[in-house]
Motif scaffolding. Structure first.
Motif, short mmCIF file in Angstrom:
data_model
loop_
_atom_site.label_atom_id
_atom_site.label_comp_id
_atom_site.label_asym_id
_atom_site.label_seq_id
_atom_site.Cartn_x
_atom_site.Cartn_y
_atom_site.Cartn_z
N ASP A 1 -2.76 4.90 -2.71
CA ASP A 1 -4.20 5.40 -2.24
C ASP A 1 -4.00 7.07 -2.21
N ALA A 2 -4.97 7.53 -3.02
CA ALA A 2 -4.85 8.92 -3.05
C ALA A 2 -6.04 9.60 -2.51
N GLY A 3 -6.85 8.96 -1.56
CA GLY A 3 -7.94 9.26 -0.91
C GLY A 3 -9.09 9.04 -1.80
N ASN B 1 1.04 5.40 -0.26
CA ASN B 1 -0.05 6.84 0.05
C ASN B 1 0.76 7.93 -0.83
N ARG C 1 0.94 -1.16 -0.08
CA ARG C 1 0.01 -0.02 0.02
C ARG C 1 0.96 1.18 -0.20
N ARG D 1 -0.60 12.16 -1.91
CA ARG D 1 -1.73 13.03 -2.03
C ARG D 1 -1.74 13.81 -3.67
N THR E 1 -12.84 4.40 -2.86
CA THR E 1 -11.90 4.62 -1.81
C THR E 1 -10.96 3.40 -1.80
N ALA E 2 -9.69 3.51 -1.26
CA ALA E 2 -8.74 2.38 -0.98
C ALA E 2 -9.21 1.43 -0.33
#
Ligand code: TXA
Ligand code: MG
Length: 352
Positions: free
Chosen positions: A179-181, A11, A9, A13, A162-163
């Motif tokens: 995962d970018a939200g 992350n 996973r 933004r 969502t992720a």
């Protein structure tokens, strides 16, 4: 089914989507090796693999348990990349995509002969889109690969916004998730067959019919004939029950009184059997009786008429309400205007 893998996973933004970002670099490397990465787009999360790698494509179908007759959308980061998967853009189509790309519009083009056949499920056309999400575009550019990416859910289930949604369906089946939200639009792209005159809207989505007609004049809306095998349809994925919660979905007219009446009925019958009734509730629509009814599970969907907001919340709402013990999900049906058309399409397929 293949042995489970460790799904990594990452992350990021959206505002940090630079080509040197370690998460982008790492995920690009996985894709180049033929791996699968779930990626954020502005519509829903996609399950991406190299469109030019037949083994990666086979893994996408396996991870999603997607039938081989349902073709994939190929995502590009710029116009040059189209030449690697499809014939040149017809001139009249160029004006259209220059207006809506990058963005939630998918168009059909004649496929390049070297494109692995499973990508298009053997069709002569390939569906192409240039996503607006900065992370998706940056990743495609760094990997320097056109990416085949269906929605990152198991076949027939609700699309992921969502992720967490992605991992519920695909953890252990894919190499990584970026995962970018939460995604911003919440329903998938519009699929348009631009090779026909007039163009044919195969799937309503993030770009509305009104926006398209404003740009190119009248278009036709496809309606899937009943009782035809999906593989025989113009756009195979449009068939089947889809976006489907385990619970039965009951649609009512988009009016407060109709919703309240349906709640009264369902609570009476389901309540007797000790089952829960769930409702996608527009803001301010539930009366005291509904609010105090035992056995009613409520999702605050958003402001009726604000189709943008309702689209953002649609799939998380359906997933939230689809809990053990919930037998029925009641939902008011939006009108055929703006994003309401896409909302209706997804809800009617969930209810089929
Ligand atoms: O917003 C989206 O489009 C998302 C994100 C990840 O980009 N992707 C997506 O892909 O929704 P998918 O595979 O879940 O839906 C693609 C739809 C299916 O209904 C498929 O049948 C149709 O597009 N499609 C793909 N290629 C086609 C083709 N050559 N001709 C007709 N329909 C096609
Ligand atoms: Mg899908």
């Amino acid at each position: 089914m293949s042995d489970p893998v460790n799904t990594r996973r990452f992350n990021i933004r959206p505002q940090d989507a630079a080509s040197r970002h370690p998460a982008i670099v790492e995920c690009a490397a996985i894709l180049k090796r033929g791996g699968l990465v779930a990626i954020p787009t502005e519509t829903v999360y996609g399950l991406a693999g190299s469109a030019l790698d037949a083994a990666a494509i086979a893994r996408i179908f396996e991870a999603k348990e997607r039938p081989s007759w349902d073709p994939l959308i190929v995502h590009v980061s710029d116009f040059e990349m189209i030449a690697r998967i499809a014939a040149e853009l017809p001139a009249n189509v160029r004006t259209l995509v220059e207006r809506f790309w990058p963005g939630p519009l998918t168009i059909l083009l004649k496929r390049a002969s070297h494109l692995p056949l499973p990508v298009t499920a053997g069709l002569e056309t390939v569906a192409v889109r240039m996503p607006a999400h900065t992370v998706a575009r940056s990743l495609i550019a760094v990997a320097n690969l056109p990416l085949a990416a269906p929605s990152a859910n198991r076949f027939g289930r609700t699309s992921p916004t969502t992720a967490e949604h992605v991992l519920l369906d695909l953890d252990g089946r894919i190499d990584a998730i970026l995962d970018a939200g939460p995604t911003s639009i919440g329903v998938e792209s519009t699929v348009l067959d631009v090779l026909r005159t007039p163009p044919l809207l195969l799937r309503p989505g993030g770009i509305t019919r009104e926006q398209l007609e404003d740009a190119i004049g009248p278009i036709e809306i496809y309606s899937a004939p009943q009782r035809v095998q999906p593989e025989a349809l113009t756009s195979p994925g449009l068939a089947a029950r889809h976006y489907a919660p385990q619970a039965r979905v009951v649609l009512v007219n988009g009016q407060q009184e109709a919703l309240l009446e349906a709640i009264r009925q369902q609570v009476a019958t389901e309540g007797e059997r000790g089952e829960y009734v769930a409702v996608m509730a527009p803001e301010g629509w539930l009366d005291q009786a509904a609010l105090s009814a035992g056995g009613l599970v409520i999702f605050d969907w958003g402001t009726w008429g604000d189709w943008t907001q309702l689209a953002q919340n649609l799939f998380s709402g359906l997933r939230y309400l689809d809990k053990p013990g919930v037998n029925v999900i009641i939902c008011p049906l939006p009108p055929e205007e703006g994003l309401g058309l896409a909302l209706r399409d997804r809800l009617m397929r969930a209810a089929r």
